[in-house]
Design an enzyme around this catalytic site. Structure first.
Site, PDB file in Angstrom:
ATOM      1  N   ALA A  11      41.482  49.945  33.603  1.00  0.00           N
ATOM      2  CA  ALA A  11      41.597  49.037  32.671  1.00  0.00           C
ATOM      3  C   ALA A  11      40.484  47.605  32.553  1.00  0.00           C
ATOM      4  O   ALA A  11      40.180  47.195  31.614  1.00  0.00           O
ATOM      5  CB  ALA A  11      42.992  48.430  32.511  1.00  0.00           C
ATOM      6  N   GLU A  48      45.006  41.482  34.233  1.00  0.00           N
ATOM      7  CA  GLU A  48      43.882  42.480  34.986  1.00  0.00           C
ATOM      8  C   GLU A  48      43.111  41.664  35.684  1.00  0.00           C
ATOM      9  O   GLU A  48      42.028  41.971  36.089  1.00  0.00           O
ATOM     10  CB  GLU A  48      43.094  43.124  33.852  1.00  0.00           C
ATOM     11  CG  GLU A  48      43.936  44.276  33.131  1.00  0.00           C
ATOM     12  CD  GLU A  48      44.411  45.304  33.636  1.00  0.00           C
ATOM     13  OE1 GLU A  48      43.915  45.447  34.916  1.00  0.00           O
ATOM     14  OE2 GLU A  48      45.232  46.135  33.112  1.00  0.00           O
TER      15      GLU A  48
HETATM   16  P1  TGC Z   1      44.975  45.277  49.652  1.00  0.00           P
HETATM   17  O1  TGC Z   1      45.463  45.251  51.161  1.00  0.00           O
HETATM   18  O2  TGC Z   1      43.295  44.892  49.658  1.00  0.00           O
HETATM   19  O3  TGC Z   1      44.956  46.739  49.014  1.00  0.00           O
HETATM   20  C1  TGC Z   1      46.141  47.604  49.138  1.00  0.00           C
HETATM   21  C2  TGC Z   1      45.724  49.034  48.824  1.00  0.00           C
HETATM   22  O4  TGC Z   1      45.142  49.132  47.851  1.00  0.00           O
HETATM   23  C3  TGC Z   1      43.764  49.497  47.877  1.00  0.00           C
HETATM   24  N1  TGC Z   1      43.076  48.707  46.881  1.00  0.00           N
HETATM   25  C4  TGC Z   1      42.414  49.506  45.902  1.00  0.00           C
HETATM   26  N2  TGC Z   1      42.557  50.721  45.320  1.00  0.00           N
HETATM   27  C5  TGC Z   1      41.714  50.854  44.051  1.00  0.00           C
HETATM   28  N3  TGC Z   1      41.222  50.091  43.511  1.00  0.00           N
HETATM   29  C6  TGC Z   1      41.326  48.710  43.844  1.00  0.00           C
HETATM   30  N4  TGC Z   1      40.621  47.770  43.177  1.00  0.00           N
HETATM   31  C7  TGC Z   1      41.674  48.436  45.228  1.00  0.00           C
HETATM   32  N5  TGC Z   1      42.065  47.309  45.656  1.00  0.00           N
HETATM   33  C8  TGC Z   1      42.586  47.486  47.032  1.00  0.00           C
HETATM   34  C9  TGC Z   1      43.478  49.335  49.275  1.00  0.00           C
HETATM   35  O5  TGC Z   1      42.226  49.930  49.809  1.00  0.00           O
HETATM   36  C10 TGC Z   1      44.785  49.465  49.760  1.00  0.00           C
HETATM   37  O6  TGC Z   1      44.951  51.006  49.916  1.00  0.00           O
HETATM   38  P2  TGC Z   1      45.919  51.627  51.356  1.00  0.00           P
HETATM   39  O7  TGC Z   1      45.940  52.968  50.589  1.00  0.00           O
HETATM   40  O8  TGC Z   1      44.751  51.785  52.182  1.00  0.00           O
HETATM   41  O9  TGC Z   1      46.879  50.709  51.503  1.00  0.00           O
HETATM   42  O10 TGC Z   1      45.585  44.500  48.712  1.00  0.00           O
HETATM   43  P3  TGC Z   1      46.325  43.111  48.589  1.00  0.00           P
HETATM   44  O11 TGC Z   1      47.833  42.990  48.602  1.00  0.00           O
HETATM   45  O12 TGC Z   1      45.679  42.467  49.622  1.00  0.00           O
HETATM   46  O13 TGC Z   1      45.769  42.631  46.890  1.00  0.00           O
HETATM   47  C11 TGC Z   1      44.196  42.723  46.647  1.00  0.00           C
HETATM   48  C12 TGC Z   1      44.309  42.048  45.310  1.00  0.00           C
HETATM   49  C13 TGC Z   1      44.620  40.554  45.259  1.00  0.00           C
HETATM   50  C14 TGC Z   1      42.934  42.202  44.764  1.00  0.00           C
HETATM   51  C15 TGC Z   1      45.073  42.681  44.333  1.00  0.00           C
HETATM   52  O14 TGC Z   1      46.378  42.567  44.569  1.00  0.00           O
HETATM   53  C16 TGC Z   1      44.697  42.294  42.760  1.00  0.00           C
HETATM   54  O15 TGC Z   1      43.966  42.803  42.252  1.00  0.00           O
HETATM   55  N6  TGC Z   1      45.498  41.517  42.354  1.00  0.00           N
HETATM   56  C17 TGC Z   1      45.626  41.203  40.567  1.00  0.00           C
HETATM   57  C18 TGC Z   1      46.696  41.771  40.080  1.00  0.00           C
HETATM   58  C19 TGC Z   1      46.503  42.320  38.640  1.00  0.00           C
HETATM   59  O16 TGC Z   1      45.294  42.496  38.449  1.00  0.00           O
HETATM   60  N7  TGC Z   1      47.497  42.544  38.136  1.00  0.00           N
HETATM   61  C20 TGC Z   1      47.209  43.051  36.664  1.00  0.00           C
HETATM   62  C21 TGC Z   1      48.358  43.775  36.077  1.00  0.00           C
HETATM   63  S1  TGC Z   1      48.412  44.955  34.644  1.00  0.00           S
HETATM   64  C22 TGC Z   1      47.735  43.871  33.507  1.00  0.00           C
HETATM   65  O17 TGC Z   1      47.785  42.778  33.652  1.00  0.00           O
HETATM   66  C23 TGC Z   1      47.952  44.723  32.222  1.00  0.00           C
HETATM   67  S2  TGC Z   1      47.257  43.673  31.020  1.00  0.00           S
HETATM   68  C24 TGC Z   1      47.174  44.424  29.483  1.00  0.00           C
HETATM   69  C25 TGC Z   1      45.830  44.981  29.180  1.00  0.00           C
HETATM   70  O18 TGC Z   1      45.114  45.526  30.146  1.00  0.00           O
HETATM   71  O19 TGC Z   1      45.744  44.731  27.830  1.00  0.00           O
HETATM   72  P1  FAD Z   2      49.949  33.680  39.069  1.00  0.00           P
HETATM   73  O1  FAD Z   2      49.627  34.910  40.056  1.00  0.00           O
HETATM   74  O2  FAD Z   2      51.288  32.906  39.582  1.00  0.00           O
HETATM   75  O3  FAD Z   2      48.497  32.853  39.072  1.00  0.00           O
HETATM   76  C1  FAD Z   2      48.762  31.356  38.553  1.00  0.00           C
HETATM   77  C2  FAD Z   2      47.265  30.610  38.931  1.00  0.00           C
HETATM   78  O4  FAD Z   2      47.288  30.622  40.515  1.00  0.00           O
HETATM   79  C3  FAD Z   2      46.097  31.379  38.610  1.00  0.00           C
HETATM   80  O5  FAD Z   2      45.013  30.514  37.958  1.00  0.00           O
HETATM   81  C4  FAD Z   2      45.564  32.142  39.790  1.00  0.00           C
HETATM   82  O6  FAD Z   2      44.385  32.620  39.689  1.00  0.00           O
HETATM   83  C5  FAD Z   2      46.030  31.241  40.874  1.00  0.00           C
HETATM   84  N1  FAD Z   2      46.135  31.871  41.889  1.00  0.00           N
HETATM   85  C6  FAD Z   2      46.709  32.873  42.396  1.00  0.00           C
HETATM   86  N2  FAD Z   2      46.547  33.275  43.641  1.00  0.00           N
HETATM   87  C7  FAD Z   2      45.690  32.560  44.192  1.00  0.00           C
HETATM   88  C8  FAD Z   2      44.741  32.344  45.456  1.00  0.00           C
HETATM   89  N3  FAD Z   2      45.069  33.003  46.377  1.00  0.00           N
HETATM   90  N4  FAD Z   2      43.903  31.601  45.486  1.00  0.00           N
HETATM   91  C9  FAD Z   2      43.540  30.711  44.289  1.00  0.00           C
HETATM   92  N5  FAD Z   2      44.130  30.922  43.334  1.00  0.00           N
HETATM   93  C10 FAD Z   2      45.370  31.715  43.021  1.00  0.00           C
HETATM   94  N6  FAD Z   2      51.166  42.760  33.764  1.00  0.00           N
HETATM   95  C11 FAD Z   2      51.335  44.179  33.809  1.00  0.00           C
HETATM   96  O7  FAD Z   2      51.805  44.637  34.873  1.00  0.00           O
HETATM   97  N7  FAD Z   2      51.379  44.923  32.823  1.00  0.00           N
HETATM   98  C12 FAD Z   2      51.080  44.674  31.510  1.00  0.00           C
HETATM   99  O8  FAD Z   2      50.938  45.307  30.599  1.00  0.00           O
HETATM  100  C13 FAD Z   2      50.685  43.353  31.255  1.00  0.00           C
HETATM  101  N8  FAD Z   2      50.319  42.772  30.362  1.00  0.00           N
HETATM  102  C14 FAD Z   2      49.868  41.431  29.957  1.00  0.00           C
HETATM  103  C15 FAD Z   2      49.850  40.776  28.692  1.00  0.00           C
HETATM  104  C16 FAD Z   2      49.750  39.387  28.616  1.00  0.00           C
HETATM  105  C17 FAD Z   2      49.445  39.021  27.033  1.00  0.00           C
HETATM  106  C18 FAD Z   2      49.690  38.477  29.619  1.00  0.00           C
HETATM  107  C19 FAD Z   2      49.367  37.193  29.580  1.00  0.00           C
HETATM  108  C20 FAD Z   2      49.818  39.106  30.932  1.00  0.00           C
HETATM  109  C21 FAD Z   2      50.049  40.603  31.088  1.00  0.00           C
HETATM  110  N9  FAD Z   2      50.146  40.857  32.327  1.00  0.00           N
HETATM  111  C22 FAD Z   2      50.725  42.301  32.553  1.00  0.00           C
HETATM  112  C23 FAD Z   2      50.715  40.193  33.519  1.00  0.00           C
HETATM  113  C24 FAD Z   2      49.235  39.771  34.261  1.00  0.00           C
HETATM  114  O9  FAD Z   2      48.565  40.687  34.893  1.00  0.00           O
HETATM  115  C25 FAD Z   2      49.305  38.415  34.967  1.00  0.00           C
HETATM  116  O10 FAD Z   2      49.663  37.317  34.211  1.00  0.00           O
HETATM  117  C26 FAD Z   2      48.408  38.010  35.991  1.00  0.00           C
HETATM  118  O11 FAD Z   2      48.061  39.196  37.006  1.00  0.00           O
HETATM  119  C27 FAD Z   2      48.477  36.929  36.643  1.00  0.00           C
HETATM  120  O12 FAD Z   2      49.711  36.657  37.539  1.00  0.00           O
HETATM  121  P2  FAD Z   2      50.830  35.506  36.918  1.00  0.00           P
HETATM  122  O13 FAD Z   2      50.598  35.046  35.616  1.00  0.00           O
HETATM  123  O14 FAD Z   2      51.907  35.817  37.712  1.00  0.00           O
HETATM  124  O15 FAD Z   2      49.828  34.172  37.661  1.00  0.00           O
END
Ligand code: TGC
Ligand code: FAD
Length: 388
Positions: A246, A367
């Site tokens: 994504a 993301e």
């Molecule tokens: P960490 O201990 O580094 O890794 C845990 C396991 O995951 C593997 N891994 C990955 N694998 C594939 N791709 C990646 N980018 C990966 N990053 C890590 C890693 O190798 C390990 O695997 P295993 O099997 O050896 O255990 O994980 P951590 O807990 O320290 O977290 C790292 C961090 C902070 C980078 C990760 O948690 C992160 O990316 N956080 C951001 C969360 C995020 O992006 N959420 C998005 C939710 S979905 C969404 O927002 C949809 S929006 C709707 C739209 O797109 O329109």
């Molecule tokens: P937080 O994690 O609470 O972060 C708050 C602030 O703290 C941010 O500025 C962040 O960068 C900062 N921060 C956090 N950790 C650290 C650190 N270690 N060091 C320094 N700064 C830090 N999620 C899904 O799973 N599925 C979906 O379909 C989806 N759709 C979405 C649609 C919309 C419109 C929006 C707004 C969000 C959606 N999300 C979805 C959620 C999205 O992925 C989260 O909002 C995002 O990952 C950030 O998490 P949070 O909002 O809890 O912010």
């Protein structure tokens, strides 16, 4: 005078015929069926997803770069170009395509059993089933490892409890891929609308991504058979692999929003007269336009390079972060700067830049926030994870 801002670097010459054809088809669809309605959808915060979904399906935009199961199997670059054209209309529309194809469908395609793939993917590719992806929770966004949603084994079933938050399309989804903690690690489940203990209330009053439906997923002793569990996942690698997909689409999509903002601003400055001549004839205006066009062109070339790496199977997660961080930052800066060129007119829905800028606040955050991508790149540069 250059009409297409990407002609500054002759970008189109770097694409092959198939890519150009797909881009044109997507742009024509966007101009005919999406652009004329976007102001109303945004203002009323009411995207007719059920009506749009089969249209996107027919165009091949859902699970576009996935192979088999009635998915088109295009190149990653072609998929990126489609994201660009769709987000040039609105980020909410690209979000629909991303969540369906890159998150919900990809999760099943990559981590699902053959039976699960056969059951869900063709219907999702056709837009008949709408999917969502539940990872984020009220207290676990950037750090999904701290999720509280729990799945406990009960014979052949699992019992799920917890709340997911900010989930695109959850209120209208037929299929929800939901991630939970288990005794062994983490697991993904395919839940279906109507299951007992599953509800998805809508989140209202958004100022961003209004042309997109966002909700919670509440799991209250939701019982699901083990056949609905994605069998190949037991760590966070499961959901994070889906995020790479994504995030890749956003690299291109955000630049579509920027391109549309810039084209809108160029057109406006040609016709707006200030101090006796057109706004576009002033040096300060041209400096702004030139700087934005240079950033947009550089960023699009970067997107293409990352897309080519993806098509070669060589794109690493931290490289995806380079693109997601760059595109979202550049795009929001461009959208805001374009708004300044529109003066007061720029604060209305009649012009796209402020709508794009508002949307890009979400795109910068979801993301993986910009800060998360800085930390991922920082880790790649130093070998030191600084998330905790
Ligand atoms: P960490 O201990 O580094 O890794 C845990 C396991 O995951 C593997 N891994 C990955 N694998 C594939 N791709 C990646 N980018 C990966 N990053 C890590 C890693 O190798 C390990 O695997 P295993 O099997 O050896 O255990 O994980 P951590 O807990 O320290 O977290 C790292 C961090 C902070 C980078 C990760 O948690 C992160 O990316 N956080 C951001 C969360 C995020 O992006 N959420 C998005 C939710 S979905 C969404 O927002 C949809 S929006 C709707 C739209 O797109 O329109
Ligand atoms: P937080 O994690 O609470 O972060 C708050 C602030 O703290 C941010 O500025 C962040 O960068 C900062 N921060 C956090 N950790 C650290 C650190 N270690 N060091 C320094 N700064 C830090 N999620 C899904 O799973 N599925 C979906 O379909 C989806 N759709 C979405 C649609 C919309 C419109 C929006 C707004 C969000 C959606 N999300 C979805 C959620 C999205 O992925 C989260 O909002 C995002 O990952 C950030 O998490 P949070 O909002 O809890 O912010």
């Amino acid at each position: 005078m250059i009409k297409n801002v990407l002609d500054l670097t002759n970008f189109s010459a770097l694409l092959n015929d198939e890519e150009r054809m797909l881009q044109t088809a997507m742009r024509e669809f966007a101009d005919k069926s999406l652009r004329p309605n976007i102001q109303d959808w945004y203002e009323n915060s009411s995207l007719p997803v059920e009506q749009l979904s089969p249209q996107f399906g027919e165009l091949g935009a859902l699970g576009m770069h996935l192979e088999g199961y009635d998915c088109p199997g295009t190149s990653a670059v072609a998929y990126g170009l489609a994201c660009m054209e769709i987000e040039a209309v609105d980020s909410g529309l690209r979000s629909f395509v991303s969540v369906q194809g890159s998150l919900a469908m990809f999760a099943i395609h990559h981590w699902g059993s053959e039976e699960q793939k056969q059951k869900y993917l063709p219907k999702m590719a056709a837009g008949e089933y709408i999917g969502c992806f539940g990872l984020t929770e009220p207290d676990a966004g950037s750090d999904p490892a701290s999720m509280k949603t729990r799945a406990v084994r009960d014979g052949d079933d699992w019992i799920l409890n917890g709340t997911k938050m900010w989930i695109t399309n959850s209120p209208i989804a037929d299929v929800a891929v939901v991630w939970a903690r288990t005794d062994e690690g983490f697991a993904g489940f395919i839940l279906e609308k109507g299951m007992e203990g599953f509800s998805a209330p809508e989140i209202q009053k958004k100022l961003s991504l209004r042309a997109s439906i966002t909700g919670e997923i509440v799991l209250d002793n939701c019982r699901v058979s083990d056949a609905q569990r994605l069998p190949e996942v037991s760590t966070l690698r499961g959901p994070l692999t889906c995020l790479n997909e994504a995030r890749y689409g956003i690299i291109w999509g955000a630049l579509g929003a920027a391109r549309d903002s810039l084209e809108t601003a160029i057109e406006y400055t040609e016709t707006r007269n200030v101090f006796g001549k057109s706004l576009s004839s002033y040096q300060l205006t041209q400096a702004k336009l030139a700087d934005m066009a240079v950033e947009l062109n550089k960023s699009t070339l970067l997107a293409l390079q990352l897309g080519r790496l993806k098509d070669e199977g060589k794109l690493a997660p931290h490289q995806v972060s380079v693109g997601k961080l760059n595109s979202t930052r550049v795009a929001i800066d461009i959208a805001r700067q374009c708004r300044t060129l529109l003066g007061a007119s720029g604060i209305t829905l009649e012009y796209s830049p402020m709508r794009h800028a508002n949307n890009l606040e979400s795109v910068l955050t979801y993301e993986g926030t910009a800060e998360m991508h800085q930390l991922i790149i920082g880790q790649a540069l130093t070998d030191k994870p600084a998330f905790r």
